[in-house]
Design an enzyme around this catalytic site. Structure first.
Site, PDB file in Angstrom:
ATOM      1  N   LYS A   1     -62.061   8.774  60.969  1.00  0.00           N
ATOM      2  CA  LYS A   1     -60.861   8.725  61.428  1.00  0.00           C
ATOM      3  C   LYS A   1     -60.133   7.517  61.108  1.00  0.00           C
ATOM      4  O   LYS A   1     -60.492   6.498  61.160  1.00  0.00           O
ATOM      5  CB  LYS A   1     -60.886   8.643  63.145  1.00  0.00           C
TER       6      LYS A   1
ATOM      7  N   TYR B   1     -54.635  18.678  66.216  1.00  0.00           N
ATOM      8  CA  TYR B   1     -53.560  19.411  67.439  1.00  0.00           C
ATOM      9  C   TYR B   1     -52.966  20.524  66.989  1.00  0.00           C
ATOM     10  O   TYR B   1     -52.374  21.310  67.524  1.00  0.00           O
ATOM     11  CB  TYR B   1     -52.463  18.316  67.456  1.00  0.00           C
TER      12      TYR B   1
ATOM     13  N   LYS C   1     -64.133   4.349  62.281  1.00  0.00           N
ATOM     14  CA  LYS C   1     -62.789   4.393  62.815  1.00  0.00           C
ATOM     15  C   LYS C   1     -61.860   3.255  62.336  1.00  0.00           C
ATOM     16  O   LYS C   1     -62.280   2.169  62.599  1.00  0.00           O
ATOM     17  CB  LYS C   1     -62.772   4.487  64.397  1.00  0.00           C
TER      18      LYS C   1
ATOM     19  N   SER D   1     -52.789  11.779  65.559  1.00  0.00           N
ATOM     20  CA  SER D   1     -51.377  12.211  66.007  1.00  0.00           C
ATOM     21  C   SER D   1     -50.368  11.700  64.970  1.00  0.00           C
ATOM     22  O   SER D   1     -49.430  12.527  64.877  1.00  0.00           O
ATOM     23  CB  SER D   1     -51.207  11.137  67.356  1.00  0.00           C
TER      24      SER D   1
ATOM     25  N   LYS E   1     -55.946  -3.919  67.395  1.00  0.00           N
ATOM     26  CA  LYS E   1     -57.066  -3.682  67.470  1.00  0.00           C
ATOM     27  C   LYS E   1     -58.018  -3.778  66.407  1.00  0.00           C
ATOM     28  O   LYS E   1     -59.434  -3.594  66.078  1.00  0.00           O
ATOM     29  CB  LYS E   1     -57.368  -1.989  67.797  1.00  0.00           C
TER      30      LYS E   1
ATOM     31  N   ARG F   1     -50.983   6.994  71.260  1.00  0.00           N
ATOM     32  CA  ARG F   1     -50.537   5.992  72.223  1.00  0.00           C
ATOM     33  C   ARG F   1     -49.403   6.335  73.382  1.00  0.00           C
ATOM     34  O   ARG F   1     -49.479   5.992  74.367  1.00  0.00           O
ATOM     35  CB  ARG F   1     -50.409   4.621  71.663  1.00  0.00           C
TER      36      ARG F   1
ATOM     37  N   GLU G   1     -71.543   1.088  59.147  1.00  0.00           N
ATOM     38  CA  GLU G   1     -71.224   1.523  60.315  1.00  0.00           C
ATOM     39  C   GLU G   1     -72.140   2.675  60.913  1.00  0.00           C
ATOM     40  O   GLU G   1     -72.576   3.245  61.656  1.00  0.00           O
ATOM     41  CB  GLU G   1     -69.885   1.786  60.745  1.00  0.00           C
TER      42      GLU G   1
HETATM   43  C1  PBG Z   1     -58.742   5.468  71.768  1.00  0.00           C
HETATM   44  C2  PBG Z   1     -58.392   6.604  70.747  1.00  0.00           C
HETATM   45  C3  PBG Z   1     -57.576   6.535  69.872  1.00  0.00           C
HETATM   46  C4  PBG Z   1     -57.295   7.755  69.197  1.00  0.00           C
HETATM   47  C5  PBG Z   1     -58.375   8.486  69.859  1.00  0.00           C
HETATM   48  N1  PBG Z   1     -58.985   7.729  70.868  1.00  0.00           N
HETATM   49  C6  PBG Z   1     -56.443   5.695  69.689  1.00  0.00           C
HETATM   50  C7  PBG Z   1     -56.777   4.199  69.422  1.00  0.00           C
HETATM   51  O1  PBG Z   1     -57.623   3.765  69.180  1.00  0.00           O
HETATM   52  O2  PBG Z   1     -55.908   3.292  69.711  1.00  0.00           O
HETATM   53  C8  PBG Z   1     -56.374   8.220  68.590  1.00  0.00           C
HETATM   54  C9  PBG Z   1     -56.049   9.815  68.152  1.00  0.00           C
HETATM   55  C10 PBG Z   1     -54.914  10.054  67.587  1.00  0.00           C
HETATM   56  O3  PBG Z   1     -54.022   9.297  67.247  1.00  0.00           O
HETATM   57  O4  PBG Z   1     -54.607  11.280  67.557  1.00  0.00           O
HETATM   58  N2  PBG Z   1     -60.029   4.924  71.701  1.00  0.00           N
END
Ligand code: PBG
Length: 348
Positions: free
Chosen positions: A270, A335, A216, A296, A239, A226, A255
């Site tokens: 991701k 989505y 990720k 998203s 992050k 968010r 990982e």
């Molecule tokens: C949180 C999480 C995130 C997403 C899924 N789980 C956001 C982040 O790490 O800030 C993002 C999913 C998306 O953007 O559709 N742990």
């Protein structure tokens, strides 16, 4: 597009003959008609490939729009049950649940994550009661519950790893007790997969699967998510001390290797489209079920361009999804899942 053979005049025929290439291979032959293209098609997208992420909110009969994700709404538990029924009807195998937690319930430790009656747990129980045939995936990470919006516990400037892992184990158990089928840790703490596996097994949840967000990345494409879960306004800093550097590829393999050693059953890469190379390497190297998360921001980009009339919405969606299959993904969190499932069903 299929061009019908056109009638040509004698002088045109002569000119055509003069420029005729002597080719043994003409790849276009296999593309000459829709039936021919179907015959040689290498990858297919089916509803079996789709995981639908749902956003949850308190209340009854509530559906609230998310400005940066046109067409996506946050759903109260009863509405989420209806969505689950629709998903089952459309043969979507599984849902992924994400809560928008009441701001008053957020604290620095993310305590609400451990509440057996929190929004996600109530949604799991309600969906399992009404739509037992659908798979439920729950996210393990503290960001929907912390007042600072981070996925772990913040001490000074640091997201402390080991202390966070202990809380994540408790969070995973809370979800498993409510009936979650698949635990999906998205927090990127070190050692969390092994700790969660041990915690689940100790409570006889050995059949609960772990779908690890193994690779990720610290991505700008999570912005609209968010908004959806209400962490954008509260998130302090970024992050990057736990999510991966977008410049790295070998690190993703390390990982993934660690997560498999620790007991991951399935993997997530991701974001999706900007990381097709990672999906491809992960799948080729480890041959575990590997999923792409079309996040998203990827959703928002396609929708925004389509709403401006700048690209064909449906074609862009289908092309983006087949790209994941081509890269080697076994499925996609998207989505677009319900509308794509509807389309695939109509075409059958
Ligand atoms: C949180 C999480 C995130 C997403 C899924 N789980 C956001 C982040 O790490 O800030 C993002 C999913 C998306 O953007 O559709 N742990």
């Amino acid at each position: 597009m299929d061009h019908p053979q056109s009638k040509s005049t004698p002088s045109e025929t002569k000119a055509a003959a003069a420029t005729k290439l002597e080719l043994t291979q003409r790849p276009r032959r296999n593309r000459k008609a829709e039936w021919a293209r179907r015959l040689v098609r290498e990858h297919v997208l089916s509803t079996n490939d789709l995981i639908w992420p749902l956003f949850l909110v308190e209340g009854t009969g509530v559906r609230t729009p998310i400005a940066s994700m046109p067409g996506v709404e946050r759903l109260s538990v009863d509405e989420a049950v209806k969505a689950a029924a629709l998903a089952a009807e459309l043969d979507i195998p599984a849902l992924a649940l994400f809560p928008n937690t009441d701001p008053e319930l957020r604290d620095p430790q993310g305590s609400e994550a451990l509440n057996a009656d929190n929004l996600v747990c109530r949604a799991i129980r309600a969906i399992k009661r009404e739509v037992p045939q659908i798979g439920l995936i729950t996210d393990v990470a503290l960001d929907p519950y912390t007042s600072h919006g981070h996925d772990g516990i913040l001490r000074g400037e640091e997201i402390v790893n080991d202390e966070t892992v202990a809380v994540l184990v408790a969070q995973a158990l809370n979800q498993a007790r409510a009936g979650a089928d698949i635990i999906a840790p998205s927090d990127m703490m070190d050692g969390r997969i092994g700790a969660i596996r041990a915690g689940l097994d100790a409570e006889s949840f050995e059949n609960v699967q772990i779908m690890s967000y193994a690779a990720k990345y610290a991505s700008a494409f999570y912005g609209p998510f968010r908004d959806a879960i209400g962490t954008k306004a509260v998130l302090t800093g970024d992050k990057r001390t736990y999510q991966m550097d977008p410049a790295n590829s070998d690190e993703a393999l390390r990982e993934v290797a660690l997560d498999i050693e620790q007991g991951a059953d399935m993997l997530i890469v991701k974001p999706g489209l900007p990381y097709l190379d990672i999906i491809c390497r992960v799948k080729e190297t480890f041959a575990l079920p590997t999923f792409a998360y079309q996040v998203s921001g990827e959703y928002a980009m396609i929708m925004a361009a389509a709403q401006n009339g700048w690209l064909d919405e449906e074609r862009a969606i289908m092309e983006s999804l087949i790209a994941f299959k081509r890269a080697g993904a076994d499925g996609v969190l998207t989505y677009f899942a319900p509308r794509v499932a509807k389309k695939l069903k109509e075409e059958r």
